[in-house]
Design a protein around this motif. Structure first.
Motif, PDB file in Angstrom:
ATOM      1  N   PRO A 163       0.808  -1.223   0.000  1.00  0.00           N
ATOM      2  CA  PRO A 163       0.000   0.000   0.000  1.00  0.00           C
ATOM      3  C   PRO A 163       0.837   1.268   0.000  1.00  0.00           C
ATOM      4  CG  PRO A 163       0.010  -1.000   2.173  1.00  0.00           C
ATOM      5  CD  PRO A 163       0.668  -1.984   1.251  1.00  0.00           C
ATOM      6  N   VAL A 164       0.164   2.366  -0.336  1.00  0.00           N
ATOM      7  CA  VAL A 164       0.780   3.692  -0.451  1.00  0.00           C
ATOM      8  C   VAL A 164       0.417   4.515   0.782  1.00  0.00           C
ATOM      9  CG1 VAL A 164       0.834   5.805  -1.845  1.00  0.00           C
ATOM     10  CG2 VAL A 164       0.657   3.558  -2.956  1.00  0.00           C
ATOM     11  N   VAL A 165       1.359   5.334   1.259  1.00  0.00           N
ATOM     12  CA  VAL A 165       1.089   6.159   2.440  1.00  0.00           C
ATOM     13  C   VAL A 165       0.989   7.648   2.116  1.00  0.00           C
ATOM     14  CG1 VAL A 165       2.058   4.502   4.075  1.00  0.00           C
ATOM     15  CG2 VAL A 165       3.558   6.240   3.053  1.00  0.00           C
ATOM     16  N   SER A 166       1.617   8.112   1.027  1.00  0.00           N
ATOM     17  CA  SER A 166       1.490   9.523   0.657  1.00  0.00           C
ATOM     18  C   SER A 166       1.830   9.699  -0.813  1.00  0.00           C
ATOM     19  CB  SER A 166       2.400  10.415   1.506  1.00  0.00           C
ATOM     20  OG  SER A 166       3.760  10.200   1.202  1.00  0.00           O
ATOM     21  N   VAL A 167       1.342  10.811  -1.404  1.00  0.00           N
ATOM     22  CA  VAL A 167       1.578  11.072  -2.820  1.00  0.00           C
ATOM     23  C   VAL A 167       1.820  12.560  -3.048  1.00  0.00           C
ATOM     24  CG1 VAL A 167       0.025   9.173  -3.450  1.00  0.00           C
ATOM     25  CG2 VAL A 167      -0.814  11.519  -3.495  1.00  0.00           C
ATOM     26  N   THR A 168       2.513  12.867  -4.132  1.00  0.00           N
ATOM     27  CA  THR A 168       2.546  14.208  -4.703  1.00  0.00           C
ATOM     28  C   THR A 168       2.153  14.078  -6.166  1.00  0.00           C
ATOM     29  OG1 THR A 168       4.900  13.992  -5.239  1.00  0.00           O
ATOM     30  CG2 THR A 168       4.337  15.054  -3.147  1.00  0.00           C
ATOM     31  N   GLY A 169       1.833  15.198  -6.824  1.00  0.00           N
ATOM     32  CA  GLY A 169       1.392  15.081  -8.201  1.00  0.00           C
ATOM     33  C   GLY A 169       1.353  16.386  -8.953  1.00  0.00           C
ATOM     34  N   ALA A 170       1.221  16.271 -10.275  1.00  0.00           N
ATOM     35  CA  ALA A 170       1.023  17.408 -11.173  1.00  0.00           C
ATOM     36  C   ALA A 170       0.127  16.928 -12.310  1.00  0.00           C
ATOM     37  CB  ALA A 170       2.357  17.920 -11.715  1.00  0.00           C
ATOM     38  N   ALA A 171      -0.693  17.840 -12.868  1.00  0.00           N
ATOM     39  CA  ALA A 171      -1.645  17.438 -13.898  1.00  0.00           C
ATOM     40  C   ALA A 171      -1.973  18.615 -14.810  1.00  0.00           C
ATOM     41  CB  ALA A 171      -2.928  16.912 -13.254  1.00  0.00           C
ATOM     42  N   SER A 172      -2.417  18.285 -16.032  1.00  0.00           N
ATOM     43  CA  SER A 172      -2.815  19.320 -16.983  1.00  0.00           C
ATOM     44  C   SER A 172      -3.850  18.761 -17.945  1.00  0.00           C
ATOM     45  CB  SER A 172      -1.591  19.817 -17.783  1.00  0.00           C
ATOM     46  OG  SER A 172      -1.035  18.767 -18.564  1.00  0.00           O
ATOM     47  N   VAL A 230      -3.580  12.085  -5.844  1.00  0.00           N
ATOM     48  CA  VAL A 230      -2.660  12.625  -6.846  1.00  0.00           C
ATOM     49  C   VAL A 230      -3.242  13.893  -7.461  1.00  0.00           C
ATOM     50  CG1 VAL A 230      -1.629  12.210  -9.118  1.00  0.00           C
ATOM     51  CG2 VAL A 230      -1.507  10.442  -7.362  1.00  0.00           C
ATOM     52  N   LEU A 231      -4.532  13.880  -7.795  1.00  0.00           N
ATOM     53  CA  LEU A 231      -5.162  15.068  -8.365  1.00  0.00           C
ATOM     54  C   LEU A 231      -5.239  16.201  -7.348  1.00  0.00           C
ATOM     55  CD1 LEU A 231      -8.064  13.582 -10.528  1.00  0.00           C
ATOM     56  CD2 LEU A 231      -5.754  14.232 -11.222  1.00  0.00           C
ATOM     57  N   THR A 232      -5.516  15.867  -6.103  1.00  0.00           N
ATOM     58  CA  THR A 232      -5.534  16.891  -5.057  1.00  0.00           C
ATOM     59  C   THR A 232      -4.147  17.499  -4.872  1.00  0.00           C
ATOM     60  OG1 THR A 232      -7.350  15.780  -3.910  1.00  0.00           O
ATOM     61  CG2 THR A 232      -6.049  17.347  -2.628  1.00  0.00           C
ATOM     62  N   ALA A 233      -3.133  16.639  -4.868  1.00  0.00           N
ATOM     63  CA  ALA A 233      -1.757  17.117  -4.743  1.00  0.00           C
ATOM     64  C   ALA A 233      -1.394  18.031  -5.897  1.00  0.00           C
ATOM     65  CB  ALA A 233      -0.791  15.934  -4.674  1.00  0.00           C
ATOM     66  N   ALA A 234      -1.869  17.700  -7.096  1.00  0.00           N
ATOM     67  CA  ALA A 234      -1.588  18.531  -8.264  1.00  0.00           C
ATOM     68  C   ALA A 234      -2.235  19.910  -8.121  1.00  0.00           C
ATOM     69  CB  ALA A 234      -2.095  17.847  -9.525  1.00  0.00           C
ATOM     70  N   THR A 235      -3.420  19.956  -7.564  1.00  0.00           N
ATOM     71  CA  THR A 235      -4.138  21.227  -7.392  1.00  0.00           C
ATOM     72  C   THR A 235      -3.548  22.064  -6.259  1.00  0.00           C
ATOM     73  OG1 THR A 235      -6.190  20.245  -8.211  1.00  0.00           O
ATOM     74  CG2 THR A 235      -6.384  22.254  -6.913  1.00  0.00           C
ATOM     75  N   GLU A 236      -3.180  21.398  -5.170  1.00  0.00           N
ATOM     76  CA  GLU A 236      -2.755  22.121  -3.968  1.00  0.00           C
ATOM     77  C   GLU A 236      -1.241  22.224  -3.819  1.00  0.00           C
ATOM     78  OE1 GLU A 236      -4.712  20.367  -0.617  1.00  0.00           O
ATOM     79  OE2 GLU A 236      -6.722  20.705  -1.453  1.00  0.00           O
ATOM     80  N   ALA A 237      -0.501  21.593  -4.720  1.00  0.00           N
ATOM     81  CA  ALA A 237       0.968  21.667  -4.721  1.00  0.00           C
ATOM     82  C   ALA A 237       1.563  21.275  -3.363  1.00  0.00           C
ATOM     83  CB  ALA A 237       1.437  23.061  -5.131  1.00  0.00           C
ATOM     84  N   ARG A 238       1.104  20.130  -2.860  1.00  0.00           N
ATOM     85  CA  ARG A 238       1.649  19.630  -1.595  1.00  0.00           C
ATOM     86  C   ARG A 238       1.514  18.119  -1.545  1.00  0.00           C
ATOM     87  NH1 ARG A 238      -2.235  18.394   2.463  1.00  0.00           N
ATOM     88  NH2 ARG A 238      -4.390  18.884   1.831  1.00  0.00           N
ATOM     89  N   ALA A 239       2.253  17.491  -0.640  1.00  0.00           N
ATOM     90  CA  ALA A 239       2.128  16.054  -0.436  1.00  0.00           C
ATOM     91  C   ALA A 239       0.818  15.763   0.292  1.00  0.00           C
ATOM     92  CB  ALA A 239       3.311  15.529   0.374  1.00  0.00           C
ATOM     93  N   ILE A 240       0.139  14.717  -0.141  1.00  0.00           N
ATOM     94  CA  ILE A 240      -1.135  14.334   0.460  1.00  0.00           C
ATOM     95  C   ILE A 240      -0.966  12.981   1.150  1.00  0.00           C
ATOM     96  CG2 ILE A 240      -3.563  13.821   0.042  1.00  0.00           C
ATOM     97  CD1 ILE A 240      -2.840  16.704  -0.554  1.00  0.00           C
ATOM     98  N   PRO A 241      -1.204  12.901   2.461  1.00  0.00           N
ATOM     99  CA  PRO A 241      -1.147  11.602   3.141  1.00  0.00           C
ATOM    100  C   PRO A 241      -2.407  10.797   2.846  1.00  0.00           C
ATOM    101  CG  PRO A 241      -1.724  13.319   4.702  1.00  0.00           C
ATOM    102  CD  PRO A 241      -1.445  14.011   3.394  1.00  0.00           C
ATOM    103  N   LEU A 242      -2.275   9.491   2.753  1.00  0.00           N
ATOM    104  CA  LEU A 242      -3.415   8.614   2.516  1.00  0.00           C
ATOM    105  C   LEU A 242      -4.112   8.294   3.838  1.00  0.00           C
ATOM    106  CD1 LEU A 242      -4.235   7.389  -0.321  1.00  0.00           C
ATOM    107  CD2 LEU A 242      -1.976   8.413  -0.201  1.00  0.00           C
ATOM    108  N   THR A 243      -5.424   8.206   3.798  1.00  0.00           N
ATOM    109  CA  THR A 243      -6.193   7.845   4.995  1.00  0.00           C
ATOM    110  C   THR A 243      -6.580   6.372   5.003  1.00  0.00           C
ATOM    111  OG1 THR A 243      -8.333   8.385   3.989  1.00  0.00           O
ATOM    112  CG2 THR A 243      -7.138  10.174   5.085  1.00  0.00           C
ATOM    113  N   THR A 244      -6.433   5.697   3.843  1.00  0.00           N
ATOM    114  CA  THR A 244      -6.777   4.283   3.745  1.00  0.00           C
ATOM    115  C   THR A 244      -5.518   3.455   3.590  1.00  0.00           C
ATOM    116  OG1 THR A 244      -6.955   4.272   1.320  1.00  0.00           O
ATOM    117  CG2 THR A 244      -8.929   4.884   2.573  1.00  0.00           C
ATOM    118  N   THR A 245      -5.667   2.173   3.829  1.00  0.00           N
ATOM    119  CA  THR A 245      -4.616   1.221   3.513  1.00  0.00           C
ATOM    120  C   THR A 245      -5.300  -0.061   3.074  1.00  0.00           C
ATOM    121  OG1 THR A 245      -2.538   0.202   4.264  1.00  0.00           O
ATOM    122  CG2 THR A 245      -4.378   0.257   5.838  1.00  0.00           C
ATOM    123  N   THR A 246      -4.531  -1.051   2.702  1.00  0.00           N
ATOM    124  CA  THR A 246      -5.088  -2.323   2.264  1.00  0.00           C
ATOM    125  C   THR A 246      -4.031  -3.398   2.442  1.00  0.00           C
ATOM    126  OG1 THR A 246      -6.166  -3.489   0.410  1.00  0.00           O
ATOM    127  CG2 THR A 246      -4.361  -2.008  -0.136  1.00  0.00           C
TER     128      THR A 246
END
Length: 362
Positions: free
Chosen positions: A192-201, A335-351
């Motif tokens: 599982p993933v714990v945090s992400v950053t991103g960019a989008a267009s 990832v999309l939220t990170a792209a909009t807010e220009a910050r790392a986003i921690p995940l609230t779920t796991t699996t």
């Protein structure tokens, strides 16, 4: 296995043909009813499969259906699944689990409260391609996994799909359409993933349908069509994601996994098989097939839930679980939220990392 799992299909669109082919050749699955907004399409599909055409409401009231195969468009996944769960039936959903994290959370909560199975595509990870790569990683072939890359580049689905509108609306785009294959594979291989950053267009405001009765019709674009992300896994590995409907092609392997002792090239996660290549310093070599369902195709996720005991008292058994799809959905949304807010986003779920599939002739 006793009596087959009886299935009602909701949504007889383009992808349904692949599922129906699988259901038709697996004795443990049986299609009994088909519903679609287009009654003529439902009738034609049902007639071809020896099933009954019906409405959604009538299908959900039937006592002879164990599970519903939800192949509606992403925007309808949550409502259709909630109605199915409310009718006391299991549901297996085409990816993504829902168009939003909030919608998916409602589905998981409802399924848990009702004690019914909630499964979700993609099930391509159950084939010999990804599972052979998984076996190599688990066997220490590359040492400790350090990083991975996942790359998908295509000009867009309007080139071949006669009704591609939903691919360019929220819940679509390259990330929500193709991302589940790549991200489910990454979670299967690395956890599982714990945090992400991103960019989008989104470089174009509209697309032109190239085939079918609506060829030449222009459709609006309301979601990012080029997305990149960096994913930090709980294991410490870091994955880099590139999903694009804005470019033409790529020479990169669909997925590569790099470890302290070697690297793996993993085949297209949109497929069930393909060569897995390993390089430990002496050049690339193709690994023999060592794990996975040999005949896997779309619908094997539902079959795996059955074979694993999900319909025999443990709704959480099996690999293509809704909890996995929910985690993948949150990764995409983050990832999309990170792209909009220009910050790392921690995940609230796991699996849990899905259990491996031993080599299986089915």
């Amino acid at each position: 296995m006793g009596s087959p799992l009886t299935i009602g299909l909701i949504g007889a669109g383009t992808i349904s043909g692949q599922y129906l082919e699988t259901i038709g050749r697996l004795d443990d699955l049986a299609l009994v009813a088909v519903a679609d907004l287009d009654a003529a399409r439902a009738a034609a599909t049902a007639d071809a499969c020896g099933a009954t055409a019906t409405t959604v409401a009538q299908l959900l009231r039937r006592d002879d259906i164990d599970a519903v195969l939800n192949l509606t468009v992403p925007a309808a996944h949550a409502d259709t699944s909630l109605a199915t769960i409310g009718a006391g039936k299991a549901v297996y959903v085409e990816k993504p689990l829902a168009a939003t994290v909030e919608g998916a959370r409602g589905m998981l909560d409802a399924a848990a409260a009702a004690g019914v199975v909630l499964g979700c595509a993609p099930d391509t990870v159950l084939g010999t391609g990804v599972q052979t790569a998984r076996a190599a990683i688990d066997g220490g072939a590359i040492g400790r996994p350090v990083s991975a890359t996942a790359t998908m580049v295509t000009p867009g689905h309007e080139r071949w799909h006669p009704a591609p509108d939903f691919y360019y609306q929220p819940g679509g785009g390259p990330l929500f359409d193709m991302g589940p294959y790549y991200l489910t594979t990454l979670v299967t291989l690395l956890g599982p993933v714990v945090s992400v950053t991103g960019a989008a267009s989104a470089l174009r405001g509209e697309r032109v349908i190239a085939t079918g009765p609506r060829a030449g019709h222009r459709i609006p674009v309301a979601t990012p069509t080029h997305v990149t992300g960096a994913l930090v896994h709980a294991s410490g590995a870091i994955s880099t994601l590139l999903m694009s409907f804005d470019a033409v092609s790529t020479h990169a392997a669909p997925i590569e996994v790099h470890g302290t002792d070697g690297s793996l090239a993993v085949p297209d996660p949109n497929l069930f098989s393909g060569d897995v290549r390993l390089d430990t310093g002496g050049g690339w070599e193709v690994l023999p097939v060592s794990a996975g369902y040999r005949q896997a195709a779309r619908g094997y996720g539902l079959a795996d839930l059955l074979w694993s005991g999900a319909f025999a008292g443990d709704p959480t058994a099996g690999r293509a679980q809704g909890t996995l799809a929910f985690h993948v959905l949150e990764v995409m949304q983050a990832v999309l939220t990170a792209a909009t807010e220009a910050r790392a986003i921690p995940l609230t779920t796991t699996t849990p990392r899905p259990a491996p599939v031993p080599l299986d002739p089915r």
